[in-house]
Design an enzyme around this catalytic site. Sequence first.
Site, mmCIF file in Angstrom:
data_model
loop_
_atom_site.group_PDB
_atom_site.id
_atom_site.type_symbol
_atom_site.label_atom_id
_atom_site.label_comp_id
_atom_site.label_asym_id
_atom_site.label_seq_id
_atom_site.Cartn_x
_atom_site.Cartn_y
_atom_site.Cartn_z
ATOM 1 C CD GLU A 1 0.394 -1.464 7.750
ATOM 2 O OE1 GLU A 1 -0.599 -0.644 8.550
ATOM 3 O OE2 GLU A 1 0.691 -1.181 6.888
ATOM 4 C CE LYS B 1 2.624 -5.380 3.564
ATOM 5 N NZ LYS B 1 2.535 -4.354 5.081
ATOM 6 C CD GLU C 1 7.704 -0.893 7.742
ATOM 7 O OE1 GLU C 1 6.788 -1.627 7.430
ATOM 8 O OE2 GLU C 1 8.049 0.210 7.320
ATOM 9 C CG ASP D 1 -0.290 0.231 2.432
ATOM 10 O OD1 ASP D 1 0.957 -0.394 3.003
ATOM 11 O OD2 ASP D 1 -1.082 0.407 3.472
HETATM 12 O O1 KIV Z 1 4.036 -1.082 2.256
HETATM 13 C C1 KIV Z 1 4.784 -1.597 1.885
HETATM 14 O O2 KIV Z 1 5.538 -1.301 0.838
HETATM 15 C C2 KIV Z 1 5.151 -2.225 3.125
HETATM 16 C C3 KIV Z 1 6.623 -2.575 2.815
HETATM 17 C C4 KIV Z 1 6.967 -1.529 3.570
HETATM 18 C C5 KIV Z 1 6.568 -3.941 4.224
HETATM 19 O O3 KIV Z 1 4.434 -2.280 4.027
#
Ligand code: KIV
Length: 268
Positions: free
Chosen positions: A112, A110, A178, A41
């Site tokens: 968060e 993915k 992160e 994102d």
């Molecule tokens: O959105 C993204 O690019 C990420 C990475 C930095 C892990 O979540």
Amino acid sequence: MRAKDIRAKAGEEPITMLTAYDAPTAELVDEAGIDMILVGDSVGNVKLGHDSTLPVTVDQMADHTAAVARATDDAMVIADMPFLSIGADEADAIENCGRMLKEADADAVKLECGPHTVDLTRRLTRLGIPVQAHLGLTPQRENETGLFRQGTDPEAARRILDLAREHEAAGAFSLVLEHVPANLAKEVTDALSIPTIGIGAGPDCDGQVLVIDEVTGLSEGTAPFSKAFGDVRSEMQEAISSYAEAVETGEFPAEEHSHYEEEVDDIY
Ligand code: KIV
């Protein structure tokens, strides 16, 4: 590459992951043999001109993910779930995540993560949607935490370790860490059997991820934990200036860029 292949690499060989947001870039990343392509994102800041990831929508993520998936043969394609696409209502979350596999041809999503994503991870995994968890600095919470290092005191570090274990138990196939201390990332990596993928988390994770525009040197600067391995920005600047100069001086288009048809000389 599937979730089980990524899991099998944990502790065996370093895992590579990069972001990509469009087909031509994904093709290059895939050809380079990168294991996972994250359609982050971060597209909000990196490509769409926003100053945070918060405005990114599910539709935008589906479009960018589909473009990346069309250009990728081998790497695992992971769609990042944008702000508020998960977490408010479970049925909506499942539908939004499902769209990434059904419509956009992603291999995984993915999330968060926080305490609110443990049950969702379990549910998605049971439904056949592989989940990559993301802990530490989670930019979608920037209004709460700021965009700073996380896990820097024992209590916060313990929370990250506990959540990492809970997401592993819930079925996550890997975990992005992160901007956390390298020694915490090592503890988490040692405590889990699924692979950890670090960004600003030191050298002891099972793999590393960075943002593609920072790696190629297209972005103006890099995060303190990132590195430019090229200077695409200067290359583009030179190409664009050369084009403008060639048009202004009449050098372009030249004979070889033009074609003439005798018959059209007689139209008036
Ligand atoms: O959105 C993204 O690019 C990420 C990475 C930095 C892990 O979540």
